[in-house]
Design an enzyme around this catalytic site. Structure first.
Site, PDB file in Angstrom:
ATOM      1  N   SER A   1      19.827  24.162   7.174  1.00 22.56           N
ATOM      2  CA  SER A   1      18.635  24.604   7.903  1.00 22.56           C
ATOM      3  C   SER A   1      18.712  26.119   7.984  1.00 22.56           C
ATOM      4  CB  SER A   1      18.665  24.014   9.312  1.00 22.56           C
ATOM      5  OG  SER A   1      17.786  24.735  10.162  1.00 22.56           O
TER       6      SER A   1
ATOM      7  N   TYR B   1      23.537  22.193  16.690  1.00 21.92           N
ATOM      8  CA  TYR B   1      22.870  21.815  15.435  1.00 21.92           C
ATOM      9  C   TYR B   1      23.165  22.857  14.346  1.00 21.92           C
ATOM     10  CZ  TYR B   1      18.881  21.018  12.267  1.00 21.92           C
ATOM     11  OH  TYR B   1      18.076  20.795  11.170  1.00 21.92           O
TER      12      TYR B   1
HETATM   13  N1  LIG Z   1      11.722  19.265  10.003  1.00 27.29           N
HETATM   14  C1  LIG Z   1      12.319  20.445  10.128  1.00 27.29           C
HETATM   15  O1  LIG Z   1      11.761  21.398  10.724  1.00 27.29           O
HETATM   16  C2  LIG Z   1      13.680  20.672   9.509  1.00 27.29           C
HETATM   17  C3  LIG Z   1      14.110  22.006   9.314  1.00 27.29           C
HETATM   18  C4  LIG Z   1      15.373  22.226   8.764  1.00 27.29           C
HETATM   19  C5  LIG Z   1      16.181  21.164   8.416  1.00 27.29           C
HETATM   20  N2  LIG Z   1      15.727  19.889   8.605  1.00 27.29           N
HETATM   21  C6  LIG Z   1      16.630  18.805   8.249  1.00 27.29           C
HETATM   22  O2  LIG Z   1      15.979  17.970   7.294  1.00 27.29           O
HETATM   23  C7  LIG Z   1      16.441  16.632   7.447  1.00 27.29           C
HETATM   24  C8  LIG Z   1      15.265  15.694   7.534  1.00 27.29           C
HETATM   25  O3  LIG Z   1      14.496  16.056   8.649  1.00 27.29           O
HETATM   26  P1  LIG Z   1      12.992  15.552   8.844  1.00 27.29           P
HETATM   27  O4  LIG Z   1      12.276  16.685   9.456  1.00 27.29           O
HETATM   28  O5  LIG Z   1      12.475  14.946   7.610  1.00 27.29           O
HETATM   29  O6  LIG Z   1      13.232  14.471  10.003  1.00 27.29           O
HETATM   30  P2  LIG Z   1      12.540  13.059  10.358  1.00 27.29           P
HETATM   31  O7  LIG Z   1      12.758  12.868  11.804  1.00 27.29           O
HETATM   32  O8  LIG Z   1      11.135  13.017   9.854  1.00 27.29           O
HETATM   33  O9  LIG Z   1      13.415  12.008   9.508  1.00 27.29           O
HETATM   34  C9  LIG Z   1      14.780  11.828   9.751  1.00 27.29           C
HETATM   35  C10 LIG Z   1      15.146  10.409   9.394  1.00 27.29           C
HETATM   36  O10 LIG Z   1      16.569  10.271   9.612  1.00 27.29           O
HETATM   37  C11 LIG Z   1      16.789   9.014  10.229  1.00 27.29           C
HETATM   38  N3  LIG Z   1      18.064   9.080  10.967  1.00 27.29           N
HETATM   39  C12 LIG Z   1      18.320   9.758  12.121  1.00 27.29           C
HETATM   40  N4  LIG Z   1      19.601   9.545  12.501  1.00 27.29           N
HETATM   41  C13 LIG Z   1      20.154   8.738  11.557  1.00 27.29           C
HETATM   42  C14 LIG Z   1      21.452   8.182  11.391  1.00 27.29           C
HETATM   43  N5  LIG Z   1      22.432   8.397  12.285  1.00 27.29           N
HETATM   44  N6  LIG Z   1      21.687   7.410  10.297  1.00 27.29           N
HETATM   45  C15 LIG Z   1      20.698   7.176   9.400  1.00 27.29           C
HETATM   46  N7  LIG Z   1      19.449   7.649   9.524  1.00 27.29           N
HETATM   47  C16 LIG Z   1      19.176   8.439  10.581  1.00 27.29           C
HETATM   48  C17 LIG Z   1      15.589   8.794  11.135  1.00 27.29           C
HETATM   49  O11 LIG Z   1      15.436   7.417  11.461  1.00 27.29           O
HETATM   50  C18 LIG Z   1      14.453   9.338  10.275  1.00 27.29           C
HETATM   51  O12 LIG Z   1      13.889   8.336   9.454  1.00 27.29           O
HETATM   52  C19 LIG Z   1      17.373  16.630   8.674  1.00 27.29           C
HETATM   53  O13 LIG Z   1      18.710  16.706   8.222  1.00 27.29           O
HETATM   54  C20 LIG Z   1      17.007  17.902   9.410  1.00 27.29           C
HETATM   55  O14 LIG Z   1      18.097  18.412  10.139  1.00 27.29           O
HETATM   56  C21 LIG Z   1      14.506  19.612   9.139  1.00 27.29           C
END
Ligand SMILES: NC(=O)c1ccc[n+]([C@@H]2O[C@H](COP(=O)([O-])OP(=O)(O)OC[C@H]3O[C@@H](n4cnc5c(N)ncnc54)[C@H](O)[C@@H]3O)[C@@H](O)[C@H]2O)c1
Length: 253
Positions: A142, A155
């Site tokens: 991130s 985080y």
């Molecule tokens: N959305 C943002 O702004 C952003 C920014 C930087 C990084 N990220 C990273 O991108 C990745 C995806 O994020 P997103 O925004 O698509 O999130 P999201 O919430 O849309 O999807 C995350 C998915 O992970 C699943 N999940 C959560 N904990 C879990 C576990 N212990 N085991 C298995 N599955 C699990 C959830 O059920 C969900 O389906 C994450 O690693 C997040 O840290 C997101």
């Protein structure tokens, strides 16, 4: 050139957001996709969407923070679908908290999902890839890890560790031709970003975050997925150990 991917892809977190878009794209590119998520209904919806587009996918319920369960899941994926050629670690969630309020539980939970989860899948899959001399991995960091973020030290620590871990294993498996890269998104409009907000409150947060983004808006999940597909595919054949920010220019210097 449209990237095509032959073989098996495992995408964690595939029930939602960036991972769902990635699973759909990998399915459309020809991969057999293992959609792994702690939420089996959400993962099943992704599988059905891939199937509806004539792709091939299967659902696996998993908590990536559970080392034994990850090892078992990988064995089942490999016996049902075949050896994993592409691994994408996207599972995760987190709660914000100022430093003084980061409890031991929150610290451990955040590192368990984001860092340990990434470690467990890589440990279960990369040695096989290296033995076969074929495979690519994308782990997720991130921009918070690159620039720091108030009320997200736990985080950012986990996501920063993902970078050191990924570069180290990238060096370890490079002689076999297996590649490991990292995608570092800025804010992306997913349930993770919304954190339970909706309507005007969510729009307001979107606008606030957009103010410091040169491209003037936060990202969409379908703008991160193509970068992941690229990193997995032949176009990135000479890239490993790289951290690729996808953030509308926020980190530009
Ligand atoms: N959305 C943002 O702004 C952003 C920014 C930087 C990084 N990220 C990273 O991108 C990745 C995806 O994020 P997103 O925004 O698509 O999130 P999201 O919430 O849309 O999807 C995350 C998915 O992970 C699943 N999940 C959560 N904990 C879990 C576990 N212990 N085991 C298995 N599955 C699990 C959830 O059920 C969900 O389906 C994450 O690693 C997040 O840290 C997101």
């Amino acid at each position: 050139m449209t990237e095509s991917l032959e073989g098996v892809a495992l995408v964690t977190g595939g029930g939602s957001g960036i991972a769902r878009e990635t699973a759909l794209l990998l399915g459309a590119a020809g991969a057999r996709v293992a959609v792994a998520d702690i939420d089996p209904d959400a993962a099943q919806r992704t599988v059905e969407a891939i199937a509806a587009a004539d792709g091939n996918a299967a659902m696996f319920e998993i908590d990536v923070a559970d080392a034994d369960a990850v090892q078992r899941m990988v064995s089942i994926v490999e016996s049902d679908l075949g050896p994993v050629d592409y691994l994408v670690n996207l599972a995760g969630s987190f709660d914000t908290a100022p430093l003084a309020e980061i409890s031991d539980d929150l610290w451990t939970k955040t590192l368990s999902v984001h860092l340990n989860g990434t470690f467990y899948t890589c440990r279960a899959i990369l040695p096989g890839m290296a033995e076969r001399g074929r495979g690519a991995v994308v782990n997720t960091s991130s921009i918070f890890a690159l620039r720091g973020q108030a009320e997200a030290a736990h985080y950012a620590a986990a996501k920063g560790a993902v970078i050191g871990f990924s570069k180290s294993i990238a060096r370890e498996v490079a002689p076999s031709g297996v590649r490991v890269n990292v995608v570092a998104p800025g804010p992306v409009d997913t349930p993770f970003f919304a954190r339970g907000m909706s309507g005007d409150a969510l729009d307001q947060v979107r606008r606030e975050r957009a103010r410091i983004i040169p491209l003037g808006r936060i990202g969409r999940a379908d703008e991160i997925a193509p970068v992941i597909l690229f990193l997995l595919g032949r176009g990135a054949a000479h890239m490993t150990g790289q951290v690729i920010p996808v953030e509308g220019g926020e980190m530009m210097r």
